[in-house]
Design a protein around this motif. Sequence first.
Motif, PDB file in Angstrom:
ATOM      1  N   GLN A  85       0.837  -1.193   0.000  1.00 56.98           N
ATOM      2  CA  GLN A  85       0.000   0.000   0.000  1.00 56.98           C
ATOM      3  C   GLN A  85       0.875   1.246   0.000  1.00 56.98           C
ATOM      4  O   GLN A  85       1.845   1.329   0.764  1.00 56.98           O
ATOM      5  CB  GLN A  85      -0.912   0.004   1.226  1.00 56.98           C
ATOM      6  CG  GLN A  85      -1.939   1.113   1.211  1.00 56.98           C
ATOM      7  CD  GLN A  85      -2.945   0.951   2.320  1.00 56.98           C
ATOM      8  OE1 GLN A  85      -2.614   1.133   3.491  1.00 56.98           O
ATOM      9  NE2 GLN A  85      -4.167   0.598   1.962  1.00 56.98           N
ATOM     10  N   ILE A  86       0.523   2.205  -0.841  1.00 54.13           N
ATOM     11  CA  ILE A  86       1.168   3.511  -0.809  1.00 54.13           C
ATOM     12  C   ILE A  86       0.519   4.281   0.331  1.00 54.13           C
ATOM     13  O   ILE A  86      -0.698   4.453   0.357  1.00 54.13           O
ATOM     14  CB  ILE A  86       1.019   4.246  -2.151  1.00 54.13           C
ATOM     15  CG1 ILE A  86       1.864   3.547  -3.222  1.00 54.13           C
ATOM     16  CG2 ILE A  86       1.418   5.716  -2.013  1.00 54.13           C
ATOM     17  CD1 ILE A  86       1.723   4.115  -4.616  1.00 54.13           C
ATOM     18  N   GLN A  87       1.344   4.715   1.271  1.00 57.43           N
ATOM     19  CA  GLN A  87       0.850   5.464   2.425  1.00 57.43           C
ATOM     20  C   GLN A  87       1.586   6.793   2.540  1.00 57.43           C
ATOM     21  O   GLN A  87       2.105   7.143   3.584  1.00 57.43           O
ATOM     22  CB  GLN A  87       1.001   4.643   3.713  1.00 57.43           C
ATOM     23  CG  GLN A  87       0.113   3.431   3.768  1.00 57.43           C
ATOM     24  CD  GLN A  87       0.187   2.711   5.105  1.00 57.43           C
ATOM     25  OE1 GLN A  87       0.948   3.071   6.003  1.00 57.43           O
ATOM     26  NE2 GLN A  87      -0.603   1.674   5.228  1.00 57.43           N
ATOM     27  N   ARG A 123      -5.129   4.962  -0.692  1.00 51.77           N
ATOM     28  CA  ARG A 123      -6.321   5.738  -0.375  1.00 51.77           C
ATOM     29  C   ARG A 123      -6.015   7.183  -0.742  1.00 51.77           C
ATOM     30  O   ARG A 123      -4.917   7.676  -0.471  1.00 51.77           O
ATOM     31  CB  ARG A 123      -6.652   5.625   1.110  1.00 51.77           C
ATOM     32  CG  ARG A 123      -6.986   4.221   1.524  1.00 51.77           C
ATOM     33  CD  ARG A 123      -7.016   4.049   3.012  1.00 51.77           C
ATOM     34  NE  ARG A 123      -8.132   4.794   3.619  1.00 51.77           N
ATOM     35  CZ  ARG A 123      -8.440   4.717   4.905  1.00 51.77           C
ATOM     36  NH1 ARG A 123      -7.725   3.957   5.719  1.00 51.77           N
ATOM     37  NH2 ARG A 123      -9.455   5.399   5.382  1.00 51.77           N
ATOM     38  N   VAL A 124      -6.977   7.851  -1.344  1.00 49.12           N
ATOM     39  CA  VAL A 124      -6.801   9.243  -1.747  1.00 49.12           C
ATOM     40  C   VAL A 124      -8.100   9.987  -1.442  1.00 49.12           C
ATOM     41  O   VAL A 124      -9.185   9.431  -1.587  1.00 49.12           O
ATOM     42  CB  VAL A 124      -6.394   9.354  -3.238  1.00 49.12           C
ATOM     43  CG1 VAL A 124      -7.450   8.775  -4.159  1.00 49.12           C
ATOM     44  CG2 VAL A 124      -6.054  10.779  -3.636  1.00 49.12           C
ATOM     45  N   LEU A 125      -7.970  11.217  -1.008  1.00 47.09           N
ATOM     46  CA  LEU A 125      -9.154  12.013  -0.715  1.00 47.09           C
ATOM     47  C   LEU A 125      -9.878  12.348  -2.018  1.00 47.09           C
ATOM     48  O   LEU A 125      -9.251  12.706  -3.019  1.00 47.09           O
ATOM     49  CB  LEU A 125      -8.777  13.281   0.039  1.00 47.09           C
ATOM     50  CG  LEU A 125      -8.198  13.037   1.436  1.00 47.09           C
ATOM     51  CD1 LEU A 125      -7.720  14.344   2.061  1.00 47.09           C
ATOM     52  CD2 LEU A 125      -9.223  12.348   2.338  1.00 47.09           C
ATOM     53  N   GLY A 126     -11.190  12.245  -1.978  1.00 41.09           N
ATOM     54  CA  GLY A 126     -11.999  12.450  -3.174  1.00 41.09           C
ATOM     55  C   GLY A 126     -11.817  13.806  -3.821  1.00 41.09           C
ATOM     56  O   GLY A 126     -11.920  13.937  -5.041  1.00 41.09           O
ATOM     57  N   MET A 162      -8.077   2.967  -4.243  1.00 44.56           N
ATOM     58  CA  MET A 162      -7.636   2.643  -5.597  1.00 44.56           C
ATOM     59  C   MET A 162      -6.614   1.508  -5.525  1.00 44.56           C
ATOM     60  O   MET A 162      -5.974   1.310  -4.506  1.00 44.56           O
ATOM     61  CB  MET A 162      -7.007   3.877  -6.270  1.00 44.56           C
ATOM     62  CG  MET A 162      -7.956   5.046  -6.398  1.00 44.56           C
ATOM     63  SD  MET A 162      -7.204   6.491  -7.202  1.00 44.56           S
ATOM     64  CE  MET A 162      -7.351   5.993  -8.921  1.00 44.56           C
ATOM     65  N   ALA A 163      -6.476   0.782  -6.641  1.00 46.49           N
ATOM     66  CA  ALA A 163      -5.530  -0.336  -6.673  1.00 46.49           C
ATOM     67  C   ALA A 163      -5.035  -0.560  -8.101  1.00 46.49           C
ATOM     68  O   ALA A 163      -5.646  -0.124  -9.075  1.00 46.49           O
ATOM     69  CB  ALA A 163      -6.177  -1.605  -6.148  1.00 46.49           C
TER      70      ALA A 163
END
Length: 168
Positions: A85-87, A123-126, A162-163
């Motif tokens: 996961q990109i964090q 995970r990215v903010l909408g 996203m993935a």
Amino acid sequence: MSRMRDDDLIIRTARVQDERQLADLNRAEWSVLSDVGPRPAEGTGVFDRRHPPEQYLLALLGAQVVGYVRQVPPTPLAVNTHVRQIQGLAVDGSVRGRGIGRALVEAACAAARAEGARRITLRVLGHNAPARRLYERCGFRVEGLLSEEFLIDGRYVDDVWMARRLDG
């Protein structure tokens, strides 16, 4: 804006001695567009037991850290060791538009693949349209959405999951 030559950019794993530059970049690029936590305080470090240097890939122009990406296993569970996961991802505003963000994302994907991962998630903010476009250009697809998950600056914001597959 001038185009970056391929030999100008170096991407490498972070080292303990990079912490000050990395912390300064992290603090400078903090924004309600991309962060749900508070702005890091002046003098706050980045590395600790849960955030060791080897989790970070740095983008350098000369000796200057101009970007980073953090890529980790999403959980300590053996059943999802095939996922990374990109964090965290940031690029210095003065060099945006030169392909550094994309190079960092691709480097994180390559590192994850080298570790045996088949998938990489984030995970990215909408409301972070620039980051979402970057991830889409790098082959990530939306797999889920938590509607109005965060209240940021008086506004409800979606959490977009996203993935990307790495095995083909």
